[in-house]
Design a protein around this motif. Structure first.
Motif, PDB file in Angstrom:
ATOM      1  N   UNK A  13     -35.768 -40.644  18.629  1.00  0.00           N
ATOM      2  CA  UNK A  13     -35.255 -41.149  17.350  1.00  0.00           C
ATOM      3  C   UNK A  13     -33.833 -40.647  17.110  1.00  0.00           C
ATOM      4  N   UNK A  14     -33.579 -39.373  17.404  1.00  0.00           N
ATOM      5  CA  UNK A  14     -32.228 -38.828  17.242  1.00  0.00           C
ATOM      6  C   UNK A  14     -31.223 -39.633  18.057  1.00  0.00           C
ATOM      7  N   UNK A  15     -31.599 -39.997  19.286  1.00  0.00           N
ATOM      8  CA  UNK A  15     -30.719 -40.789  20.134  1.00  0.00           C
ATOM      9  C   UNK A  15     -30.499 -42.188  19.598  1.00  0.00           C
ATOM     10  N   UNK A  16     -31.538 -42.777  19.024  1.00  0.00           N
ATOM     11  CA  UNK A  16     -31.427 -44.141  18.503  1.00  0.00           C
ATOM     12  C   UNK A  16     -30.546 -44.224  17.262  1.00  0.00           C
ATOM     13  N   UNK A  17     -30.672 -43.246  16.369  1.00  0.00           N
ATOM     14  CA  UNK A  17     -29.916 -43.331  15.122  1.00  0.00           C
ATOM     15  C   UNK A  17     -28.572 -42.615  15.182  1.00  0.00           C
ATOM     16  N   UNK A  24     -21.350 -41.521  13.123  1.00  0.00           N
ATOM     17  CA  UNK A  24     -21.895 -42.451  14.115  1.00  0.00           C
ATOM     18  C   UNK A  24     -23.320 -42.893  13.787  1.00  0.00           C
ATOM     19  N   UNK A  25     -23.883 -42.341  12.740  1.00  0.00           N
ATOM     20  CA  UNK A  25     -25.269 -42.666  12.384  1.00  0.00           C
ATOM     21  C   UNK A  25     -25.388 -44.164  12.081  1.00  0.00           C
ATOM     22  N   UNK A  26     -26.415 -44.794  12.663  1.00  0.00           N
ATOM     23  CA  UNK A  26     -26.550 -46.241  12.517  1.00  0.00           C
ATOM     24  C   UNK A  26     -27.639 -46.647  11.528  1.00  0.00           C
ATOM     25  N   UNK A  27     -28.390 -45.697  10.990  1.00  0.00           N
ATOM     26  CA  UNK A  27     -29.432 -46.041  10.019  1.00  0.00           C
ATOM     27  C   UNK A  27     -29.280 -45.218   8.773  1.00  0.00           C
ATOM     28  N   UNK A  50     -29.252 -36.080  14.148  1.00  0.00           N
ATOM     29  CA  UNK A  50     -30.502 -35.343  14.063  1.00  0.00           C
ATOM     30  C   UNK A  50     -31.097 -35.404  12.668  1.00  0.00           C
ATOM     31  N   UNK A  51     -32.271 -34.839  12.523  1.00  0.00           N
ATOM     32  CA  UNK A  51     -32.954 -34.805  11.230  1.00  0.00           C
ATOM     33  C   UNK A  51     -32.102 -34.047  10.216  1.00  0.00           C
ATOM     34  N   UNK A  52     -31.895 -34.634   9.061  1.00  0.00           N
ATOM     35  CA  UNK A  52     -31.109 -34.062   7.955  1.00  0.00           C
ATOM     36  C   UNK A  52     -29.645 -33.846   8.333  1.00  0.00           C
ATOM     37  N   UNK A  53     -29.172 -34.490   9.388  1.00  0.00           N
ATOM     38  CA  UNK A  53     -27.790 -34.341   9.831  1.00  0.00           C
ATOM     39  C   UNK A  53     -26.965 -35.541   9.370  1.00  0.00           C
ATOM     40  N   UNK A  54     -25.793 -35.268   8.871  1.00  0.00           N
ATOM     41  CA  UNK A  54     -24.882 -36.344   8.482  1.00  0.00           C
ATOM     42  C   UNK A  54     -23.902 -36.569   9.625  1.00  0.00           C
ATOM     43  N   UNK A  55     -23.703 -37.840   9.943  1.00  0.00           N
ATOM     44  CA  UNK A  55     -22.825 -38.160  11.056  1.00  0.00           C
ATOM     45  C   UNK A  55     -22.171 -39.522  10.814  1.00  0.00           C
TER      46      UNK A  55
END
Length: 54
Positions: free
Chosen positions: A37-41, A51-54, A44-49
């Motif tokens: 899941x981390x790779x897909x979105x 590049x996050x796609x969701x 990581x959990x509770x991480x702001x990024x």
């Protein structure tokens, strides 16, 4: 990203009557799913990024 260290003492404490193999399998599968899941979105959990796609 995902925490890769499993807390073995907590894992052992949760097991009843020698059902340790099941607990280990559950922990490993959970780690695999979280990593996927981390790779897909892209974060990581509770991480702001950015590049996050969701």
């Amino acid at each position: 990203m995902t925490k890769t260290d499993m807390d073995r003492s907590a894992l052992l404490a949760k097991q009843d009557q020698g059902d340790i193999l099941r607990g280990i399998a559950e922990a490993v599968l959970q780690l695999i799913m979280e990593t996927d899941v981390d790779g897909l979105i892209g974060a990581g959990r509770h991480e702001r990024s950015g590049e996050r796609t969701t």
